[in-house]
Design a protein around this motif. Sequence first.
Motif, mmCIF file in Angstrom:
data_model
loop_
_atom_site.group_PDB
_atom_site.id
_atom_site.type_symbol
_atom_site.label_atom_id
_atom_site.label_comp_id
_atom_site.label_asym_id
_atom_site.label_seq_id
_atom_site.Cartn_x
_atom_site.Cartn_y
_atom_site.Cartn_z
ATOM 1 N N LYS A 116 25.357 -29.056 -29.247
ATOM 2 C CA LYS A 116 26.328 -28.066 -29.699
ATOM 3 C C LYS A 116 26.935 -27.414 -28.464
ATOM 4 C CE LYS A 116 23.934 -26.899 -33.967
ATOM 5 N NZ LYS A 116 23.168 -25.885 -34.691
ATOM 6 N N PRO A 117 28.197 -26.964 -28.595
ATOM 7 C CA PRO A 117 28.781 -26.243 -27.452
ATOM 8 C C PRO A 117 28.010 -24.944 -27.207
ATOM 9 C CG PRO A 117 30.418 -26.591 -29.218
ATOM 10 C CD PRO A 117 29.118 -27.113 -29.705
ATOM 11 N N SER A 118 27.886 -24.594 -25.938
ATOM 12 C CA SER A 118 27.177 -23.346 -25.602
ATOM 13 C C SER A 118 28.012 -22.134 -26.033
ATOM 14 C CB SER A 118 26.925 -23.292 -24.095
ATOM 15 O OG SER A 118 28.165 -23.175 -23.417
ATOM 16 N N ARG A 119 27.369 -20.975 -26.078
ATOM 17 C CA ARG A 119 28.076 -19.764 -26.470
ATOM 18 C C ARG A 119 29.212 -19.479 -25.484
ATOM 19 N NH1 ARG A 119 25.193 -14.073 -26.712
ATOM 20 N NH2 ARG A 119 23.642 -15.443 -25.831
ATOM 21 N N GLY A 120 28.944 -19.679 -24.191
ATOM 22 C CA GLY A 120 29.976 -19.454 -23.179
ATOM 23 C C GLY A 120 31.176 -20.377 -23.384
ATOM 24 N N ALA A 121 30.906 -21.644 -23.731
ATOM 25 C CA ALA A 121 31.999 -22.594 -23.955
ATOM 26 C C ALA A 121 32.838 -22.172 -25.154
ATOM 27 C CB ALA A 121 31.436 -23.997 -24.173
ATOM 28 N N LYS A 122 32.181 -21.683 -26.209
ATOM 29 C CA LYS A 122 32.913 -21.212 -27.396
ATOM 30 C C LYS A 122 33.788 -20.011 -27.041
ATOM 31 C CE LYS A 122 29.486 -22.523 -30.872
ATOM 32 N NZ LYS A 122 28.474 -21.987 -31.794
ATOM 33 N N GLU A 123 33.207 -19.077 -26.276
ATOM 34 C CA GLU A 123 33.962 -17.877 -25.885
ATOM 35 C C GLU A 123 35.168 -18.250 -25.029
ATOM 36 O OE1 GLU A 123 31.063 -15.330 -24.084
ATOM 37 O OE2 GLU A 123 30.116 -14.837 -26.007
ATOM 38 N N ARG A 124 34.977 -19.170 -24.069
ATOM 39 C CA ARG A 124 36.092 -19.606 -23.212
ATOM 40 C C ARG A 124 37.191 -20.256 -24.038
ATOM 41 N NH1 ARG A 124 31.753 -20.901 -19.930
ATOM 42 N NH2 ARG A 124 31.769 -23.102 -20.563
ATOM 43 N N ARG A 125 36.800 -21.087 -25.012
ATOM 44 C CA ARG A 125 37.773 -21.756 -25.867
ATOM 45 C C ARG A 125 38.587 -20.730 -26.654
ATOM 46 N NH1 ARG A 125 35.957 -23.004 -30.624
ATOM 47 N NH2 ARG A 125 37.649 -23.434 -32.041
ATOM 48 N N LEU A 126 37.905 -19.757 -27.255
ATOM 49 C CA LEU A 126 38.604 -18.741 -28.048
ATOM 50 C C LEU A 126 39.500 -17.863 -27.170
ATOM 51 C CD1 LEU A 126 35.766 -17.756 -30.523
ATOM 52 C CD2 LEU A 126 37.798 -19.141 -30.986
ATOM 53 N N ALA A 127 39.019 -17.538 -25.949
ATOM 54 C CA ALA A 127 39.828 -16.728 -25.032
ATOM 55 C C ALA A 127 41.101 -17.481 -24.645
ATOM 56 C CB ALA A 127 39.017 -16.368 -23.791
ATOM 57 N N GLU A 128 40.986 -18.783 -24.406
ATOM 58 C CA GLU A 128 42.160 -19.608 -24.056
ATOM 59 C C GLU A 128 43.127 -19.687 -25.230
ATOM 60 O OE1 GLU A 128 44.945 -21.699 -22.101
ATOM 61 O OE2 GLU A 128 43.241 -20.618 -21.247
#
Length: 145
Positions: A116-128
């Motif tokens: 699964k994508p990490s929490r940081g990866a999810k946050e970066r995706r949503l921020a972008e």
Amino acid sequence: MTTPGSDLQVSRRLVIPAAELRERFSRSSGPGGQGVNTTDSRVELSFDVARSPSVPDDLRPRLLERLRSRLVDGVLTITAGEHRAQLANREAARERLVAVLRAAAAPPPPPRRPTKPSRGAKERRLAEKKRRGDVKRGRRGRFED
């Protein structure tokens, strides 16, 4: 390097005796000048994958499955006609046959372990996504007069 008339070593478990290979010769297109019209330098090398006694029984289904688009009645045919000399084309066809069989006989890759994508990866995706939305929103009213 393989030489015509010798057995083909595909892998440790798969060695194809020269007697199981069928060669047909025909006129080749390509380089050779006037000689192209008189010499049978093109080679068709055929190997019966489905009925060969030298293919191990546990390997045969994998070969047949992976080569199914290239087989005609269980027979794999490789063509070589890029060289002017018949001997060079025979060697090229044998090397190509070995490469095709080696790739088809390779064991399947290990199964992928789902991650699964990490929490940081999810946050970066949503921020972008938010940043792109802001850019597009900023463009909306710009060209209206």
